[in-house]
Design an enzyme around this catalytic site. Structure first.
Site, PDB file in Angstrom:
ATOM      1  CG  ASN A 210      -0.157  -0.131   2.504  1.00  0.00           C
ATOM      2  OD1 ASN A 210       0.627   0.742   2.831  1.00  0.00           O
ATOM      3  ND2 ASN A 210      -0.346  -1.230   3.227  1.00  0.00           N
ATOM      4  CG  ASP A 285      -6.749  -5.383   5.948  1.00  0.00           C
ATOM      5  OD1 ASP A 285      -6.255  -5.367   7.085  1.00  0.00           O
ATOM      6  OD2 ASP A 285      -7.373  -4.417   5.461  1.00  0.00           O
ATOM      7  CE  LYS A 295       8.756 -11.677 -14.349  1.00  0.00           C
ATOM      8  NZ  LYS A 295       9.501 -11.044 -15.420  1.00  0.00           N
ATOM      9  N   PRO A 315      -3.179 -11.982  10.033  1.00  0.00           N
ATOM     10  CG  PRO A 315      -1.364 -12.541  11.373  1.00  0.00           C
ATOM     11  CD  PRO A 315      -1.850 -12.577   9.961  1.00  0.00           C
ATOM     12  CG  ASP A 316      -6.594  -6.756  13.315  1.00  0.00           C
ATOM     13  OD1 ASP A 316      -5.871  -6.075  14.076  1.00  0.00           O
ATOM     14  OD2 ASP A 316      -7.485  -6.266  12.599  1.00  0.00           O
ATOM     15  CB  ILE A 317      -0.754  -6.599  14.705  1.00  0.00           C
ATOM     16  CG1 ILE A 317      -0.144  -7.366  13.536  1.00  0.00           C
ATOM     17  CG2 ILE A 317       0.252  -6.414  15.832  1.00  0.00           C
ATOM     18  CD1 ILE A 317       0.892  -6.592  12.748  1.00  0.00           C
ATOM     19  CG  PHE A 341      -2.759   5.642  13.594  1.00  0.00           C
ATOM     20  CD1 PHE A 341      -2.292   5.419  14.876  1.00  0.00           C
ATOM     21  CD2 PHE A 341      -2.536   6.884  13.011  1.00  0.00           C
ATOM     22  CE1 PHE A 341      -1.613   6.413  15.570  1.00  0.00           C
ATOM     23  CE2 PHE A 341      -1.853   7.887  13.690  1.00  0.00           C
ATOM     24  CZ  PHE A 341      -1.397   7.654  14.974  1.00  0.00           C
ATOM     25  CE  LYS A 362     -11.495   0.108  10.717  1.00  0.00           C
ATOM     26  NZ  LYS A 362     -10.583   0.592   9.693  1.00  0.00           N
ATOM     27  CE  LYS A 366      -8.816  -2.911  13.301  1.00  0.00           C
ATOM     28  NZ  LYS A 366      -7.860  -3.697  12.542  1.00  0.00           N
TER      29      LYS A 366
END
Ligand code: C5P
Length: 423
Positions: A210, A285, A295, A315-317, A341, A362, A366
């Protein structure tokens, strides 16, 4: 108004080739709004001219203890007491020796003897001179006297040698000065920060990522360091070197960031838990479900034919750390304050100025203490920008909306907000 605005800084220049870099230091300080007075040793004036120093500082340059015309109406004792900071850059081996020995045989050393406030030294010399036992002895003595040193750095030296001896770059000297002067409400506290993007390999040459530059995380880390915190910074691939003084751990993928973050959390929990975990990283994500060892060839699909890329969730840290913190609280322990954030692309505030229901959901999902929300599509906000406009949403329902600010200031304000949440 920036940190240096209105600050009064004495820049003392020693007689070394790095004296030319101090011209840049003067320029930066003036640009930031500081009032600057220059003290040059007699040797320094062999490397840079009085005229240049005078033009850059905007004041009469002071060099000689006994020339009344140089005093600009101030005697050196008063000057030593009046300035907010005394920076000595470059500090030569001879200057270190004279300072460590308590000499007062010229304007600079006399000034130093009369100084009770903060002093910052930026040594610069040949590597052998730096490593000499006499210099090292003097450094220990100066530190014991309460003087702060920045550098010297490793690199190519003016004499052609390679090693430790380069004067720290002016921008970093400025940062060290800022740290020295800043209040230290986070002293004795440790902070865990994640920053930057993650890269999810698809094959050896391609990845998903990103637009995160890491600048917001860097600003938070700098602010925490200035406030006296010990900082562990776990970061994805970014173009900047880590802030000096942070324990930086470089990772590439979300899975690596997850493992590094958890391992730091675990080892801190066994000794001294973090006071706060501030997760600014833009963690991917999803990752390609299968990483191809070679390749992927264009010829593996027909022209015009669509191909599919299967993705697995990372995984969501943040959610994982928040869950652990909540368990600690239930067990009667003091958990770190966990901060996430949220980069959104919709308006984060509705027309009445309250945070949108999606953001509240959210925060609940979280399970963290605080969400710092910004609309990455708003002007001056988001990835790569040097400014940001954020709204803080606390689990108590407390909402704070800040105006468009420099990311540096967002970092400072955030640390200030968080320190008040600590018990
Ligand atoms: O869900 P979303 O990506 O919008 O959440 C953003 C927040 O969650 C950031 O603080 C980010 O660092 C964190 N996060 C995380 N692990 C993930 C995804 C996001 O820690 N896998």
């Amino acid at each position: 108004m920036g940190f240096w605005s209105g600050k009064y800084v004495a820049v003392a220049i020693g007689g070394g080739i790095a004296a030319y870099k101090s011209l840049e230091l003067l320029r930066l300080l003036r640009e930031e709004g500081a009032r600057v007075v220059v003290i040059a040793t007699a040797a320094a004036l062999h490397f840079v001219t009085t005229l240049t120093l005078q033009a850059l500082s905007g004041h009469v340059v002071r060099s000689d203890l006994f020339t009344p015309s140089e005093t600009d109406g101030m005697d050196h004792i008063r000057l030593a007491q009046e300035v907010d900071l005394l920076v000595i850059a470059p500090a030569t081996a001879d200057l270190l020796a004279r300072m460590a020995g308590g000499h007062g045989d010229d304007l600079l050393t006399t000034l130093l003897l009369a100084r009770t406030g903060p002093v910052l030294l930026a040594p610069a010399m040949n590597v052998a001179m730096w490593n000499h036992p006499a210099t090292q002895r003097n450094v220990v003595q100066l530190q014991a006297d309460g003087i702060t040193l920045v550098g010297p750095e490793h690199g190519l030296l003016a004499c052609g040698d390679q090693g430790q001896g380069r004067m720290t770059e002016p921008a970093h000297i400025l940062e060290a000065g800022r740290r020295l002067l800043a209040p230290k409400p986070w002293k004795g506290r440790a902070v865990l920060i994640t920053a930057g993007p993650t890269q999810e390999n698809w094959d050896p040459v391609r990845y998903l990522s990103n637009r995160s530059s890491g600048r917001m995380g860097w600003a938070v880390a700098q602010a925490a360091l200035r406030a006296g915190a010990e900082v562990t910074l776990i970061h994805g691939p970014v173009a900047m070197p880590p802030p000096q003084g942070a324990e930086a751990i470089a990772v590439v993928s979300a899975q690596q960031m997850y493992e590094a973050t958890l391992s730091c959390w675990e080892s801190a929990s066994a000794t001294r838990p973090f006071a706060a975990a501030i997760l600014t990283a833009a963690v991917a994500d999803f990752r390609p479900a299968v990483q191809q060892p070679g390749k992927i060839k264009k010829s593996s699909t027909e022209p015009g034919q669509q191909s599919q890329l299967a993705l697995s969730q990372n995984p969501d840290i943040l959610a994982t750390l928040a869950e652990r913190a909540n368990h600690m609280a239930q067990a009667g322990q003091t958990p770190p304050v966990v901060v996430g954030f949220a980069a959104e692309t919709d308006a984060t505030l509705d027309s009445t100025g309250s945070v949108s229901p999606l953001v509240r959901q959210k925060l609940a999902r979280k399970g963290c203490d605080l969400l710092v929300v910004n609309n990455v599509l708003a002007p001056g906000c988001g990835f790569g920008s040097s400014t940001n406009q954020v709204t803080l949403l606390h689990r108590s329902g407390d909402t704070v909306a800040w105006p468009l600010l420099d990311k540096d200031e967002v970092g400072e304000r955030l640390l200030d907000y968080l320190v008040h949440l600590l018990v």
